[in-house]
Write an enzyme that holds these catalytic residues in place. Structure first.
Site, PDB file in Angstrom:
ATOM      1  N   HIS A  51     -28.068 -42.743  32.348  1.00  0.00           N
ATOM      2  CA  HIS A  51     -28.403 -41.418  32.126  1.00  0.00           C
ATOM      3  C   HIS A  51     -29.156 -41.611  30.655  1.00  0.00           C
ATOM      4  CE1 HIS A  51     -24.899 -41.773  28.790  1.00  0.00           C
ATOM      5  NE2 HIS A  51     -25.019 -43.013  29.387  1.00  0.00           N
ATOM      6  N   HIS A  92     -24.125 -32.365  31.033  1.00  0.00           N
ATOM      7  CA  HIS A  92     -24.774 -33.963  30.912  1.00  0.00           C
ATOM      8  C   HIS A  92     -24.696 -34.624  32.079  1.00  0.00           C
ATOM      9  CE1 HIS A  92     -26.593 -37.487  29.053  1.00  0.00           C
ATOM     10  NE2 HIS A  92     -25.301 -38.361  29.305  1.00  0.00           N
ATOM     11  N   CYS A 115     -31.772 -34.868  30.116  1.00  0.00           N
ATOM     12  CA  CYS A 115     -31.196 -35.553  30.892  1.00  0.00           C
ATOM     13  C   CYS A 115     -31.102 -35.266  32.413  1.00  0.00           C
ATOM     14  CB  CYS A 115     -29.769 -35.585  30.550  1.00  0.00           C
ATOM     15  SG  CYS A 115     -28.805 -34.210  30.505  1.00  0.00           S
TER      16      CYS A 115
END
Length: 226
Positions: free
Chosen positions: A68, A56, A157
């Site tokens: 994010h 991530h 992401c």
């Protein structure tokens, strides 16, 4: 992507990607990239942490804040902004991925990391691309804040982070998965094996929609893609 068949194939590929156990966040990263507190981060840095066997990514904005793209099922279940703003658990994340709902949000470094160790600007070395100036990176991230469409393969992401950092939206993890899938598809033996498996399921379970359709379309899709 308005074609129903293409949408179905895309959805299937995303589910395969999600539930595969590829661990792209390997321990082979350079140790000098590792950081433990926000005092070592610069505004515009790319931060990466492992979440659910994937990596991530986010953009550090300064003052212990990270922007994010985060899938979150509560975006369609709860109207209370205060509830949605709480740290996103893995359960909320996975259900958000499946539901394809996300937002580009700002969290503290601690909430973003979710207890994991953080890599700093590791994508610069992985992609071997020249990064934009850090201030421009941060401003790009701030302009994108809010609700967004989500796709594990086409808009995740990493696409957000690489757009901000390099000016081009790409996802090394999604690309690696697709390359692996291509290798499997190119093996024509897999087409024959899937066809034989489909026929066996029809013989064993009988001719029904849930046995006949996969027996026809899976080998056909593999053959066309190959």
């Amino acid at each position: 992507m308005k074609n129903p068949m293409l949408q179905a194939v895309s959805l299937l590929l995303e589910k395969l990607f999600l539930f595969s156990n590829f661990k792209f966040f390997s321990g082979g990263a350079p140790s000098e990239d590792k950081a433990k507190n926000s005092h070592t981060f610069l505004r515009g840095d790319v931060l990466e942490v492992p979440r659910f066997h994937l990596t991530h990514s986010g953009i550090y904005l300064g003052d212990n804040r990270v922007a994010h793209m985060m899938p979150d099922i509560l975006l369609i279940l709860k109207d209370n902004k205060g509830v949605r703003q709480k740290m996103v658990s893995n359960k909320r994340l996975i259900l958000g991925v499946i539901s394809r709902v996300a937002s580009i949000r700002v969290d503290t470094v601690e909430d973003f990391a979710y207890g994991a160790e953080i890599l700093v600007n590791h994508l610069d070395k992985t992609l071997k691309k020249k990064a934009l100036p850090n201030e421009e990176v941060a401003r790009r991230a701030e302009k994108r804040l809010g609700f967004t469409s989500y796709s594990l393969l086409w808009n995740n992401c990493e696409h957000f982070v690489t757009y901000c950092r390099f000016g081009t939206a790409i996802s090394p993890q999604a690309d690696k998965f697709c390359e692996t899938l291509k290798i499997i598809i190119r093996d024509q033996k897999s087409v024959l094996a899937s066809a034989l498996l489909g026929l066996a399921s029809i013989v064993y379970l009988g001719l029904t929609s849930y046995t006949a359709l996969p027996a026809i379309f899976i080998p056909l899709f593999l053959w066309l893609a190959g």
